[in-house]
Design a protein around this motif. Structure first.
Motif, mmCIF file in Angstrom:
data_model
loop_
_atom_site.group_PDB
_atom_site.id
_atom_site.type_symbol
_atom_site.label_atom_id
_atom_site.label_comp_id
_atom_site.label_asym_id
_atom_site.label_seq_id
_atom_site.Cartn_x
_atom_site.Cartn_y
_atom_site.Cartn_z
ATOM 1 N N GLY A 132 0.825 -1.200 0.000
ATOM 2 C CA GLY A 132 0.000 0.000 0.000
ATOM 3 C C GLY A 132 0.858 1.248 0.000
ATOM 4 N N GLY A 133 0.313 2.326 -0.565
ATOM 5 C CA GLY A 133 1.064 3.571 -0.585
ATOM 6 C C GLY A 133 2.261 3.544 -1.499
ATOM 7 N N GLY A 134 2.285 2.596 -2.429
ATOM 8 C CA GLY A 134 3.394 2.530 -3.368
ATOM 9 C C GLY A 134 4.602 1.771 -2.869
ATOM 10 N N THR A 135 4.498 1.115 -1.709
ATOM 11 C CA THR A 135 5.617 0.356 -1.148
ATOM 12 C C THR A 135 5.502 -1.111 -1.532
ATOM 13 O OG1 THR A 135 5.772 1.846 0.746
ATOM 14 C CG2 THR A 135 6.831 -0.314 0.951
#
Length: 340
Positions: A132-135
């Motif tokens: 999530g959040g690009g991680t």
């Protein structure tokens, strides 16, 4: 049909391990435990010892949740056990009824469970996963061939649908033949609609079993008293469904919801234990429907009926006063007859 043993991780842990070893000697293939950090001891520590002291038993929680343990931590724990002992774990996952409520938090949403299943499965087999959040992360130490099946516990229509669409297995915590047929069909239909082979979804029915010497009223009454707690535990999930869909809903069968009308409340201090005072509302009929009660022949008959409905595993809740005797009766009478 596979057979699993389900225990709480009450101290001493050595007894949990001994019962799991006894189960494997009697033909059980899976060892399951509850996972509620406040109520019982840490299961993953105990899994390591169970795996070390058995040869082929597959272990896992019935069930964990994605909030008391974040998905990457859960995946890492399972992947470590698999790296140490071979692919001998399965991740049972659900909303976290007792684990979350005892800690003062609400059970998880289906959306969160969906995200967690994807992450846990991917990381457990060595693939990258989006947290999530690009991680995006990946475990660099997972070796080729690793796998981690994720089985979802479900009762309600949305959860059953999601199980068929996304999970590797379906955990149904009751052994009522009518409700099993109803819910297995819902899961398989959802899998088929999602373009999956329904046979890819393993079906596990989990319920208490108590083998009596005969079918006398006294023997059956004692067995029911020892297993009545289960109706109260299931009643927690049913109460959530009634709160969401209403007391009379076409989306949830009355055969599941009608019995909780006299339910007054629930104290988790007695969760999953025989003699639970909060389960007096559970009638004998529900104990007989949801559990396996009586002489070995009755167990064999019901298990054969469940297998005919597509059940791949029966996981036996063994929280009562005849733990060793039940394991042995299944090993000498029930399992050989069902799998002959």
């Amino acid at each position: 049909m596979d057979f699993g043993l389900v225990l709480q991780t009450d101290p001493p842990a050595s007894r949990v391990i001994d019962l799991m070893r006894r189960a494997e000697r009697n033909g059980f293939t899976h060892g399951w435990t509850f996972d509620s950090a406040v109520l019982w001891q840490e299961p993953f520590v105990i899994y390591s010892q169970i795996l070390a002291q058995t040869r082929n038993l597959t272990v896992g929680p019935m069930v964990t949740n994605p909030s008391t343990r974040t998905p990457e931590v859960t995946a890492s724990t399972f992947a470590t056990l698999n790296d140490m002992f071979g692919n001998r774990t399965v991740c049972g996952i659900g909303r976290g009824d007792s684990a979350m409520r005892v800690a003062g938090r609400r059970p998880n949403t289906l959306s969160r469970i969906s995200e967690a299943m994807k992450v846990i499965r991917a990381l457990g087999r060595g693939d990258p996963a989006d947290l999530g959040g690009g991680t995006t992360v990946k475990f660099p130490w997972v070796r080729p061939g690793a796998r981690l099946p994720v089985w979802m516990a479900a009762y309600g229509p949305k959860a059953l649908k999601m199980t068929g669409e996304e999970a590797d297995g379906f955990i149904l915590q009751l052994a009522d033949v009518y409700l099993t047929e109803y819910m297995v069909k819902a899961v398989k239909d959802a899998a088929r609609a999602a373009g999956r082979d329904p046979a890819e979804v393993t079906v596990c029915v989990a319920a208490p079993a108590y083998v009596t010497a005969d079918d006398s009223p006294e023997a059956l009454a004692h067995a029911r008293a020892q297993c009545r707690w289960f109706g109260g535990m299931v009643g927690n999930h049913v109460a959530d469904l009634v709160g969401k869909y209403g007391e009379h809903s076409a989306q949830v069968p009355g055969e599941l919801t009608d019995y909780i009308k006299a339910r007054q409340g629930y104290d988790y201090a007695h969760h999953g234990r025989s003699g639970n005072p909060d389960t007096e509302f559970v009638p004998d009929e529900i104990v007989d429907r949801f559990c396996l009660i009586g002489p070995a022949e009755r167990h064999i008959e019901k298990l054969n009926a469940l297998r005919a409905l597509g059940v791949d595993q029966f996981a036996l809740y063994d929280m009562h006063d005849a733990q060793e005797a039940t394991i042995d009766a299944y090993g000498t009478k029930v399992i050989p007859a069902v799998n002959s």
